[in-house]
Design a protein around this motif. Structure first.
Motif, mmCIF file in Angstrom:
data_model
loop_
_atom_site.group_PDB
_atom_site.id
_atom_site.type_symbol
_atom_site.label_atom_id
_atom_site.label_comp_id
_atom_site.label_asym_id
_atom_site.label_seq_id
_atom_site.Cartn_x
_atom_site.Cartn_y
_atom_site.Cartn_z
ATOM 1 N N MET A 1 14.843 40.044 -18.232
ATOM 2 C CA MET A 1 15.954 39.460 -19.207
ATOM 3 C C MET A 1 17.440 39.431 -18.822
ATOM 4 N N ALA A 2 18.122 38.661 -18.620
ATOM 5 C CA ALA A 2 19.633 38.521 -18.300
ATOM 6 C C ALA A 2 20.557 39.142 -19.513
ATOM 7 N N LEU A 3 21.431 39.932 -19.250
ATOM 8 C CA LEU A 3 22.485 40.287 -19.940
ATOM 9 C C LEU A 3 23.245 39.500 -20.600
ATOM 10 N N THR A 4 23.600 39.528 -21.764
ATOM 11 C CA THR A 4 24.790 38.512 -22.206
ATOM 12 C C THR A 4 26.108 39.654 -22.897
ATOM 13 N N LYS B 1 28.239 44.383 -25.592
ATOM 14 C CA LYS B 1 29.371 44.983 -26.479
ATOM 15 C C LYS B 1 28.790 45.887 -27.462
ATOM 16 N N LYS B 2 27.478 45.571 -27.764
ATOM 17 C CA LYS B 2 26.471 46.139 -28.994
ATOM 18 C C LYS B 2 25.733 47.428 -28.359
ATOM 19 N N ALA B 3 25.912 47.755 -27.126
ATOM 20 C CA ALA B 3 25.170 48.963 -26.405
ATOM 21 C C ALA B 3 25.609 50.149 -27.113
ATOM 22 N N LYS B 4 24.591 50.831 -27.408
ATOM 23 C CA LYS B 4 24.811 52.203 -27.921
ATOM 24 C C LYS B 4 25.034 53.125 -27.234
ATOM 25 N N MET C 1 21.606 49.109 -18.306
ATOM 26 C CA MET C 1 21.228 47.764 -18.984
ATOM 27 C C MET C 1 21.176 46.752 -17.615
ATOM 28 N N TYR C 2 20.029 46.416 -17.237
ATOM 29 C CA TYR C 2 20.060 45.552 -15.751
ATOM 30 C C TYR C 2 19.930 44.096 -16.298
ATOM 31 N N ASN D 1 30.260 59.032 -22.942
ATOM 32 C CA ASN D 1 31.743 58.992 -23.637
ATOM 33 C C ASN D 1 31.911 57.623 -23.823
ATOM 34 N N GLY D 2 31.063 56.603 -23.773
ATOM 35 C CA GLY D 2 31.311 55.046 -24.329
ATOM 36 C C GLY D 2 31.657 54.096 -23.268
#
Length: 171
Positions: A1-4, A9-12, A20-21, A33-34
């Motif tokens: 599934m493609a990223l958006t 932005k919501k990646a924890k 995240m591919y 570290n974010g």
């Protein structure tokens, strides 16, 4: 599934870095570290390699996909993208260092050293006049005849002044 953009932005943040591919080897590396960094996997000569595209907010999803496509085009042409990226960086650094002022100052310093080779103390070189009018011009963008004329004019307007930087004032 493609990223958006929303998913990125919501990646924890987690204890360990994770990926995240997106597609075709492109992924975002989320560090503890974010920071979120664009990376791309590719194979060349049977070896898997990774190339960086930059941090997420600076390099958008669209830009990262365009860079991914450019990398795939380079691979199809048979060139190593990492080597090509480094060569481009070296070329950019070289272009930045070859402004007309630097070339002119080097030329005038050599001429100055030749003329004053027998002198004990050489005064400091001061470039002024026609050289400063084109000081930030890329030397490669000027024709050799124009550069030679400017150097001749600068050589005639060359002024020397003694260097007092090593002397201290007595108090």
């Amino acid at each position: 599934m493609a990223l958006t953009d929303l998913k990125i932005k919501k990646a924890k943040v987690k204890e360990k870095p994770y990926k995240m591919y997106n597609s075709l080897g492109l992924f975002v590396l989320v560090n503890p570290n974010g920071t979120k960094l664009w990376r791309q996997k590719y194979q060349l000569g049977g070896k898997e390699r990774t190339i960086a595209h930059g941090p997420y907010p600076v390099v958008s999803l669209r830009d990262a996909r365009q860079k991914r496509d450019a990398i795939r085009d380079q691979l199809a042409a048979g060139t190593d993208p990492a080597v090509q990226k480094r060569l481009d960086q070296i070329e950019a650094e070289t272009q930045a260092r070859t402004t007309f002022l630097l070339v002119a100052e080097e030329y005038l310093q050599i001429a100055h050293d030749r003329e004053l080779a027998d002198a004990r103390e050489c005064p400091e070189l001061c470039v002024s006049g026609p050289v400063h009018a084109v000081s930030d011009t890329q030397a490669s963008k000027r024709s050799p005849n124009i550069m030679a004329n400017w150097l001749r004019a600068a050589n005639h307007s060359l002024t020397f002044r003694p260097s007092f930087s090593k002397l201290r004032m007595a108090r």
